[in-house]
Design a protein around this motif. Sequence first.
Motif, PDB file in Angstrom:
ATOM      1  N   ASP A   1     -11.789  14.902  38.879  1.00  0.00           N
ATOM      2  CA  ASP A   1     -11.241  15.416  40.130  1.00  0.00           C
ATOM      3  C   ASP A   1     -10.695  16.833  39.950  1.00  0.00           C
ATOM      4  O   ASP A   1     -10.106  17.177  38.919  1.00  0.00           O
ATOM      5  N   ALA A   2     -10.889  17.654  40.988  1.00  0.00           N
ATOM      6  CA  ALA A   2     -10.410  19.032  40.956  1.00  0.00           C
ATOM      7  C   ALA A   2     -10.208  19.515  42.393  1.00  0.00           C
ATOM      8  O   ALA A   2     -10.684  18.890  43.356  1.00  0.00           O
ATOM      9  N   GLU A   3      -9.493  20.633  42.532  1.00  0.00           N
ATOM     10  CA  GLU A   3      -9.243  21.245  43.835  1.00  0.00           C
ATOM     11  C   GLU A   3      -9.317  22.755  43.657  1.00  0.00           C
ATOM     12  O   GLU A   3      -8.812  23.299  42.676  1.00  0.00           O
ATOM     13  N   ALA A   4      -9.951  23.433  44.620  1.00  0.00           N
ATOM     14  CA  ALA A   4     -10.088  24.889  44.492  1.00  0.00           C
ATOM     15  C   ALA A   4     -10.167  25.559  45.855  1.00  0.00           C
ATOM     16  O   ALA A   4     -10.623  24.976  46.841  1.00  0.00           O
TER      17      ALA A   4
ATOM     18  N   TYR B   1     -11.844  23.180  48.769  1.00  0.00           N
ATOM     19  CA  TYR B   1     -12.601  22.002  48.377  1.00  0.00           C
ATOM     20  C   TYR B   1     -11.792  21.088  47.463  1.00  0.00           C
ATOM     21  O   TYR B   1     -11.030  21.557  46.609  1.00  0.00           O
ATOM     22  N   TYR B   2     -12.034  19.787  47.667  1.00  0.00           N
ATOM     23  CA  TYR B   2     -11.572  18.751  46.751  1.00  0.00           C
ATOM     24  C   TYR B   2     -12.827  18.127  46.145  1.00  0.00           C
ATOM     25  O   TYR B   2     -13.763  17.776  46.875  1.00  0.00           O
ATOM     26  N   TYR B   3     -12.859  17.982  44.837  1.00  0.00           N
ATOM     27  CA  TYR B   3     -14.066  17.553  44.147  1.00  0.00           C
ATOM     28  C   TYR B   3     -13.832  16.239  43.391  1.00  0.00           C
ATOM     29  O   TYR B   3     -12.707  15.924  42.999  1.00  0.00           O
ATOM     30  N   ASP B   4     -14.923  15.517  43.153  1.00  0.00           N
ATOM     31  CA  ASP B   4     -14.891  14.441  42.166  1.00  0.00           C
ATOM     32  C   ASP B   4     -15.918  14.757  41.082  1.00  0.00           C
ATOM     33  O   ASP B   4     -16.509  15.847  41.075  1.00  0.00           O
ATOM     34  N   GLU B   5     -16.118  13.832  40.183  1.00  0.00           N
ATOM     35  CA  GLU B   5     -16.959  14.107  39.011  1.00  0.00           C
ATOM     36  C   GLU B   5     -18.440  14.285  39.346  1.00  0.00           C
ATOM     37  O   GLU B   5     -19.241  14.673  38.486  1.00  0.00           O
ATOM     38  N   ASN B   6     -18.824  14.039  40.608  1.00  0.00           N
ATOM     39  CA  ASN B   6     -20.234  14.165  40.987  1.00  0.00           C
ATOM     40  C   ASN B   6     -20.623  15.576  41.432  1.00  0.00           C
ATOM     41  O   ASN B   6     -21.798  15.829  41.723  1.00  0.00           O
ATOM     42  N   TYR B   7     -19.648  16.489  41.490  1.00  0.00           N
ATOM     43  CA  TYR B   7     -19.968  17.828  41.979  1.00  0.00           C
ATOM     44  C   TYR B   7     -20.788  18.590  40.941  1.00  0.00           C
ATOM     45  O   TYR B   7     -20.398  18.730  39.778  1.00  0.00           O
TER      46      TYR B   7
END
Length: 287
Positions: free
Chosen positions: A101-104, A37-43
């Motif tokens: 933003d994040a990636e996991a 997953y790639y995330y933005d601040e809305n996750y």
Amino acid sequence: MKVTEEAGVLARSERFFATPGTVARGLFYYITRAGHYYYDENYDFRDNCEIAHLESHRNFYLLYVRAGTMYVRTDHEFSVERGQAALVDCRRPHRFFTHSDAEALWLHFDGANSGAFFEQIIAFHGGRQVFTPAAALHLEQELAQLILGLRTGETSEVERSQALYRILCGLLLPQRAHSPAENDAVAQAVRFIDSHLTEELPVRSIAAHVNLSTSHFSRIFRASTGFSPHEYIMLHRIDEAKSLLHSTGLSVSEIAFRVGFRSEVNFIAAFRSKTGQSPTQFRNNLL
């Protein structure tokens, strides 16, 4: 499978489901869903949503952060930074979210004795659910390969189970490279224990014999053998007792003192705890 409907999960993210077969469900470790997953601040994933009540979610969750920071709330809140991993029991209250933003890489798993592994891993890390995996575990690569196998369908349930077992063992007993001096100290300690098994063996005395502090010796001994010094001594004494019960006519009391116990009662309790039967039952079952 591209993810398009989950708030805060960017379109280039992937998620895969895996329904375990009958054999896997009964005997193996198995994945029920996994993703990159790639995330933005809305996750902000909360356990009161519909997905959280699916069988594929209500198990154990392993998260590895490749970029940014993820936040997890269970009975307390903690952050998972780049290069760190987290374990969560998703049958209990939980929340996953980000502030930027994040990636996991992540997966949900169950089967075999997953629950016992989860509890022991958390206990080994002092109750913490986030930790930095040892480099020797290659956790990022292992997770990436598992996700690739789900994408292509080229890994069997047996292969996925074996990979999960490697990961869980690596999280429970992280291996690290020891210096020649540390390896020699552990070898010396084992020889010392073997030759003094009938005597009192406080860990501080063994550590002093190999010229290490008690805490440092205990750490490298466990990392090298998989046992604490105390547990190693106890199990070694039990093994010696089994041999004597099998090959001699010595009484239980005589065997207790010969293998280093200071009372027959303590010996019987320890033997039963480690083997599930008394010394006499063990001897009789050999006949």
